[in-house]
Motif scaffolding. Structure first.
Motif, PDB file in Angstrom:
ATOM      1  N   ALA A 180       1.048 -48.616  26.454  1.00  0.00           N
ATOM      2  CA  ALA A 180      -0.012 -49.494  26.934  1.00  0.00           C
ATOM      3  C   ALA A 180      -1.232 -48.703  27.389  1.00  0.00           C
ATOM      4  O   ALA A 180      -2.365 -49.184  27.279  1.00  0.00           O
ATOM      5  CB  ALA A 180       0.507 -50.370  28.079  1.00  0.00           C
ATOM      6  N   ARG A 181      -1.031 -47.506  27.915  1.00  0.00           N
ATOM      7  CA  ARG A 181      -2.171 -46.677  28.323  1.00  0.00           C
ATOM      8  C   ARG A 181      -2.993 -46.237  27.127  1.00  0.00           C
ATOM      9  O   ARG A 181      -4.205 -46.024  27.229  1.00  0.00           O
ATOM     10  CB  ARG A 181      -1.685 -45.434  29.067  1.00  0.00           C
ATOM     11  N   ASN A 182      -2.359 -46.090  25.979  1.00  0.00           N
ATOM     12  CA  ASN A 182      -3.021 -45.474  24.834  1.00  0.00           C
ATOM     13  C   ASN A 182      -3.377 -46.429  23.722  1.00  0.00           C
ATOM     14  O   ASN A 182      -3.952 -46.002  22.715  1.00  0.00           O
ATOM     15  CB  ASN A 182      -2.130 -44.352  24.285  1.00  0.00           C
ATOM     16  N   SER A 183      -3.048 -47.703  23.858  1.00  0.00           N
ATOM     17  CA  SER A 183      -3.415 -48.671  22.823  1.00  0.00           C
ATOM     18  C   SER A 183      -3.650 -50.029  23.450  1.00  0.00           C
ATOM     19  O   SER A 183      -3.030 -50.373  24.457  1.00  0.00           O
ATOM     20  CB  SER A 183      -2.330 -48.747  21.737  1.00  0.00           C
ATOM     21  N   TRP A 184      -4.547 -50.798  22.835  1.00  0.00           N
ATOM     22  CA  TRP A 184      -4.828 -52.138  23.343  1.00  0.00           C
ATOM     23  C   TRP A 184      -3.757 -53.117  22.873  1.00  0.00           C
ATOM     24  O   TRP A 184      -3.167 -53.834  23.664  1.00  0.00           O
ATOM     25  CB  TRP A 184      -6.210 -52.594  22.896  1.00  0.00           C
ATOM     26  N   ILE A 185      -3.479 -53.142  21.579  1.00  0.00           N
ATOM     27  CA  ILE A 185      -2.389 -53.961  21.057  1.00  0.00           C
ATOM     28  C   ILE A 185      -1.155 -53.070  20.928  1.00  0.00           C
ATOM     29  O   ILE A 185      -1.165 -52.067  20.206  1.00  0.00           O
ATOM     30  CB  ILE A 185      -2.743 -54.589  19.700  1.00  0.00           C
ATOM     31  N   VAL A 186      -0.088 -53.416  21.625  1.00  0.00           N
ATOM     32  CA  VAL A 186       1.138 -52.618  21.633  1.00  0.00           C
ATOM     33  C   VAL A 186       2.128 -53.242  20.654  1.00  0.00           C
ATOM     34  O   VAL A 186       2.559 -54.386  20.848  1.00  0.00           O
ATOM     35  CB  VAL A 186       1.741 -52.550  23.046  1.00  0.00           C
ATOM     36  N   CYS A 187       2.471 -52.512  19.607  1.00  0.00           N
ATOM     37  CA  CYS A 187       3.368 -53.029  18.568  1.00  0.00           C
ATOM     38  C   CYS A 187       4.679 -52.245  18.548  1.00  0.00           C
ATOM     39  O   CYS A 187       4.660 -51.008  18.486  1.00  0.00           O
ATOM     40  CB  CYS A 187       2.708 -52.926  17.189  1.00  0.00           C
ATOM     41  N   PHE A 188       5.793 -52.967  18.583  1.00  0.00           N
ATOM     42  CA  PHE A 188       7.113 -52.351  18.480  1.00  0.00           C
ATOM     43  C   PHE A 188       7.796 -52.867  17.219  1.00  0.00           C
ATOM     44  O   PHE A 188       7.920 -54.082  17.024  1.00  0.00           O
ATOM     45  CB  PHE A 188       7.957 -52.664  19.712  1.00  0.00           C
ATOM     46  N   ASP A 192       4.006 -34.562  45.013  1.00  0.00           N
ATOM     47  CA  ASP A 192       5.206 -35.018  45.706  1.00  0.00           C
ATOM     48  C   ASP A 192       4.969 -36.324  46.465  1.00  0.00           C
ATOM     49  O   ASP A 192       5.906 -37.004  46.843  1.00  0.00           O
ATOM     50  CB  ASP A 192       5.682 -33.950  46.696  1.00  0.00           C
ATOM     51  N   HIS A 193       3.700 -36.652  46.717  1.00  0.00           N
ATOM     52  CA  HIS A 193       3.414 -37.781  47.590  1.00  0.00           C
ATOM     53  C   HIS A 193       2.588 -38.874  46.904  1.00  0.00           C
ATOM     54  O   HIS A 193       2.733 -40.042  47.220  1.00  0.00           O
ATOM     55  CB  HIS A 193       2.671 -37.312  48.846  1.00  0.00           C
ATOM     56  N   ASP A 194       1.678 -38.504  45.999  1.00  0.00           N
ATOM     57  CA  ASP A 194       0.791 -39.490  45.404  1.00  0.00           C
ATOM     58  C   ASP A 194       1.531 -40.335  44.376  1.00  0.00           C
ATOM     59  O   ASP A 194       2.397 -39.864  43.645  1.00  0.00           O
ATOM     60  CB  ASP A 194      -0.397 -38.797  44.722  1.00  0.00           C
ATOM     61  N   GLU A 195       1.162 -41.616  44.333  1.00  0.00           N
ATOM     62  CA  GLU A 195       1.753 -42.535  43.372  1.00  0.00           C
ATOM     63  C   GLU A 195       0.714 -42.904  42.329  1.00  0.00           C
ATOM     64  O   GLU A 195      -0.422 -43.249  42.666  1.00  0.00           O
ATOM     65  CB  GLU A 195       2.254 -43.804  44.061  1.00  0.00           C
ATOM     66  N   ALA A 196       1.086 -42.824  41.067  1.00  0.00           N
ATOM     67  CA  ALA A 196       0.198 -43.217  39.980  1.00  0.00           C
ATOM     68  C   ALA A 196       0.441 -44.697  39.684  1.00  0.00           C
ATOM     69  O   ALA A 196       1.558 -45.099  39.370  1.00  0.00           O
ATOM     70  CB  ALA A 196       0.474 -42.367  38.735  1.00  0.00           C
ATOM     71  N   ILE A 197      -0.594 -45.494  39.792  1.00  0.00           N
ATOM     72  CA  ILE A 197      -0.495 -46.934  39.583  1.00  0.00           C
ATOM     73  C   ILE A 197      -1.168 -47.295  38.271  1.00  0.00           C
ATOM     74  O   ILE A 197      -2.291 -46.859  37.993  1.00  0.00           O
ATOM     75  CB  ILE A 197      -1.167 -47.716  40.734  1.00  0.00           C
ATOM     76  N   PHE A 198      -0.477 -48.061  37.446  1.00  0.00           N
ATOM     77  CA  PHE A 198      -1.054 -48.562  36.206  1.00  0.00           C
ATOM     78  C   PHE A 198      -0.934 -50.075  36.218  1.00  0.00           C
ATOM     79  O   PHE A 198       0.158 -50.628  36.308  1.00  0.00           O
ATOM     80  CB  PHE A 198      -0.322 -47.981  34.995  1.00  0.00           C
ATOM     81  N   GLU A 199      -2.063 -50.752  36.164  1.00  0.00           N
ATOM     82  CA  GLU A 199      -2.075 -52.213  36.185  1.00  0.00           C
ATOM     83  C   GLU A 199      -2.893 -52.701  35.006  1.00  0.00           C
ATOM     84  O   GLU A 199      -4.054 -52.292  34.839  1.00  0.00           O
ATOM     85  CB  GLU A 199      -2.665 -52.731  37.491  1.00  0.00           C
TER      86      GLU A 199
END
Length: 569
Positions: free
Chosen positions: A306-314, A345-352
């Protein structure tokens, strides 16, 4: 120091001050940081360029008994860089800033730069390999030399600081964007052009107002052409009229970002053209290398897609793991995913994000989770007779010939949608209401009759409800119990249902073995049960403080939504 003095400080001093500000809160925990190479170099620059700050740091050094050592290390001239690194950094930063670069940051606090390259503007992360190459190119064009590694690092540090603290915050868009009521589609061509769409029409713009970025696999779209029709796409898809209507609806929905979009599920036997259809859908809006992916091993793989494509196809999915189904549901309607950030160790990566998704070749859709099916458009692909098959090379040549016209027709549909959207309302919105309203607004340019998209969508939802119920071992005993009515705890309901089934079913892995498993299963299929005329209610507590579940047969079937189009007055 005066303001005039501050403005005259060198870049080396500014970088030293930036480093020392980050160092100061860490010293109490580890005083040895004060004698690191970076610290000594910073002290040398500050001692010459900012005496007031140097006095502050002398007191800190004395506190931790490092003053004598640092004075000894600074007694001889200290080179700020091997060779001419300091002057190279100053020169490079000056050249970059003079180029008209625009520095900004995204909502996740990552630094970005808009840079001018060969007459057009590109957006690059400050810490990316492409931006480092831009710095090297800029320095070489001016000096004929290569900037040293330390000069590059110093330039990146300063530019990232300016992007975070002096630059504006701006969204970074992938392939599509919504800006001030207009839609934009990134063509991903070498000139970084995009298509701007509003209620008046569409046009190609050379520097779109929303900022786009490209990923490694992004491939260009052809320049769209006017005068085309979506009917030119019909001959490339092996589906019936309902499937054709649903695919058109999905395509036009994929042009509108940040709005929930159903998951397109391609169903049919092997050789029916499902994979080819998925490639076509991707090629019309979000072409990329490796457009079709295999089943992800974990949710993290889905997020990466999802980070690397707009339409996600499986493609070629042999099964649908529950964890993947849950993540796909969140991605279809918009949801957040979190995890530990790399090297932290502490930071959280958020993807929305919200993404249009295509799933192909799930053999047993009935075993899929009900909440996944509730968000799905199931398109049945027809059996392909041998005489219908075509040479693949010729097939794609024919498609490429009409792709610009088909894209233009899709843009025409989006134009109609933006023009009609304010006047379209549903009296009883279905699930994925934003999708249903948007497609209804686009109907006139999609070649559909008034209300056809909603009717087809409702019919497809009815089929998915029935599919989910027929595959569940709970459906028949729950339906039978609802006819006579039931009200009691989940434990009582579990015992009652267990008595109504065969011994073999009780031993089946598909039968919920405990009341909590039954409760989870019923909540997931509640919407399907209500669509089939079975009312199910979960109450917090009865007069005795118990949590209660109730089953009853509905007195009348649910009414379907209808479309109301106002005249705009």
């Amino acid at each position: 120091m005066s303001a005039a003095g501050e403005s005259s400080r060198s870049i080396a001093v500014e970088l030293a001050l930036l480093f020392l500000r980050e160092l100061e809160p860490l010293v109490a925990e580890d005083p040895e940081r004060l004698v690191s190479t970076e610290a000594v170099l910073s002290f040398a620059a500050v001692r010459r360029g900012d005496p007031i700050t140097w006095q502050h740091w002398r007191r800190i050094l004395e506190k931790y008994e490092k003053a004598d050592l640092i004075n000894h290390m600074l007694s001889a001239p200290v080179s700020m860089d091997r060779g001419d690194g300091e002057s190279a950094a100053d020169r490079l930063i000056g050249l970059v800033l003079e180029s008209g670069i625009e520095l900004f940051h995204d909502p996740d606090q990552h630094g970005w730069a808009s840079i001018r390259v060969d007459g057009h503007w590109e957006n690059r992360p400050v810490r990316s390999r492409q931006f480092q190459l831009f710095l090297l190119r800029t320095y070489y064009k001016e000096t004929g030399k290569s900037a040293g590694a330390q000069a590059i690092r110093a330039t990146l540090d300063l530019l990232e600081a300016k992007a975070l603290f002096d630059g504006t915050e701006s969204l970074i868009n992938l392939r599509v964007a919504n800006h001030q009521g207009k839609l934009y589609l990134d063509l991903c061509d070498r000139a970084w052009r995009a298509v701007e769409i509003d209620g008046e029409g569409w046009r190609i713009v050379h520097r779109p107002p929303p900022r786009f970025h490209r990923t490694r696999g992004s491939r260009p779209l052809p320049a769209p052409e006017r005068g085309g029709s979506l009917d030119e796409l019909r001959r490339f898809l092996n589906v019936d009229h309902q499937g054709w209507t649903l695919i058109k609806a999905f395509l036009v929905a994929a042009l509108r970002p940040s709005v929930p979009c159903p998951i397109l599920v391609a169903k049919g036997e092997q050789g029916a053209g499902k994979t080819t259809a998925c490639r076509i859908i991707s090629a019309l809006i979000d072409p990329r290398t490796g457009a079709l992916r295999g089943v992800p091993r974990e949710v993290r793989d889905l997020i990466a897609a999802a980070r690397n494509s707009w339409i996600v196809c499986f493609d070629n999915l042999s099964h649908l793991p529950e964890e993947l189904a849950d993540a796909a549901c969140r991605l279809a309607t918009g949801g957040g995913f979190g995890g530990r950030e790399l090297y932290s160790d502490h930071d959280e990566a958020i993807f929305e994000a919200t993404r249009p998704m295509v799933f192909n070749a799930i053999p047993d859709l009935g075993a899929a989770r009900p909440d996944f099916l509730d968000r799905a458009l199931i398109v049945e692909f027809l059996d392909m007779k041998p005489e219908m098959r075509r040479d693949e090379a010729q097939f794609w040549r024919e498609f490429e010939e009409v792709r610009p016209r088909i894209l233009g027709a899709l843009l025409d549909a989006a134009t109609a949608g933006l023009r009609n959207l304010p006047n379209v309302k549903l009296d009883q919105p279905p699930r994925m209401a934003d999708f249903a309203i948007w497609v209804n607004a686009c109907e006139e340019s999609l070649g559909m009759k008034p209300g056809e998209s909603l009717t087809t969508y409702q019919s497809n939802r009815t089929e998915t409800h029935q599919l989910a119920l027929e595959s569940s071992p709970l459906y028949e005993p729950v339906a039978e119990l609802a006819q006579e009515g039931f009200s009691g705890t989940v434990t009582e309901l579990h015992a009652r249902l267990t008595c109504m089934i065969s011994e073999s079913m009780r031993r089946s892995v598909r039968w919920p073995k405990a009341p909590n498993a039954l409760s989870t299963a019923l909540r997931r299929m509640a919407a399907n049960l209500r669509a089939a005329g079975i009312e199910i209610q979960f109450s917090r507590a009865d007069i005795r403080g118990r949590r209660v579940v109730s089953l009853a047969a509905a007195s009348e079937p649910r009414k379907r939504s209808s479309v109301i189009v106002s005249d705009g007055h």
